[in-house]
Design an enzyme around this catalytic site. Sequence first.
Site, PDB file in Angstrom:
ATOM      1  CB  SER A   3      -0.965   0.015   1.196  1.00 38.46           C
ATOM      2  OG  SER A   3      -0.252   0.010   2.420  1.00 38.46           O
ATOM      3  CE  LYS A  10      -2.710   1.210   5.335  1.00 40.06           C
ATOM      4  NZ  LYS A  10      -2.443   0.740   3.958  1.00 40.06           N
TER       5      LYS A  10
END
Length: 342
Positions: free
Chosen positions: A238, A283
Amino acid sequence: MNRRILTLLAALIPVLVLGVVGSAVTVPFVALGPGPTFNTLGDVEGKQVVDVQGAPVDPTSGNLNMTTVSVRDGLNIFEAFALWADGRYGLVPRAEVYPPGVPRDQIDKSNQQDFKDSENNAELAALHYLKYPTTVKLRVVAEDGPANGVLRKGDVLVSVAGKPVGTSKEVVEAVTAAKPDTVLPIVVRRDGTEQTIEVKLGARPDDKSKGYLGVTPEEVPQGPLDVTFNLADIGGPSAGLMFSLALIDKLSPGKLNGGKFIAGTGTIDPAGKVGPIGGIQYKMIAAREAGAETFLVPADNCNEARQRIPDGLKLVKVDTLTTAVQSLDSITAGRDDAPTCG
């Protein structure tokens, strides 16, 4: 007195038992939460996170932070409840993160390979965006493939079937355009010398009507440019988008982020397409706590992200590396036309 002691003991024993069980018994869940976040324009342990050699590097400032998700395993009942009540963590079945029957080191190795692949994809996506020339080198020559014994690992492909090639996609297109049993001329650069080699194609395993060479090509920068990503002990794919943006910022004039604190996430492929990731809510928390005011969200994660937006964090929707750069240009210029998650 004896009756009082017995009453007290009768009341304390369940509490003691609960305390022992709650502390000793682990639950079949792991806790996901905000993980470390790293500025891809900065350094870690004295090394640039994205280190560029062999080309002029433009000065950068501010932040382009990649974000991660922390995983806490081996939780007892009390720990699991405390993390759940905290609100920054979520509990998921352990099997979703650590599949039964798969050794932990194998899972870690797979995650590390995903991260390495994301670094390679990030570099290629940035170089393609910048129109930086690349060459194609053979990373693998399959032992059971038609090219075995003819082509070699490390050969640089100059042309295939008379067509110059500079990307892996061009190699695949040239090979699959030919029929099986075709004798294909390939110009390679080997030991500094160009030579033409002919290979009789086999049949592609997934489509017998198309030619098959049995090699794995990889793109590398043309010239002295050398890019190294210096983040250890990070897994998963990611970070790709933020690595690409950092590399573009360093290899192009101006400050891509306008000196602001931008964070984000997203996978990326060599063509610059941004893909979804897991743990978006954690996140975003990590980014906001680190000081970010803008967060780049893969378009396919927008529905999930908009449900738990941290206060003070603006979500910008991105589906390609190009739209990400355009959005950053808009933010830098003070405009409010960057696409958002709503």
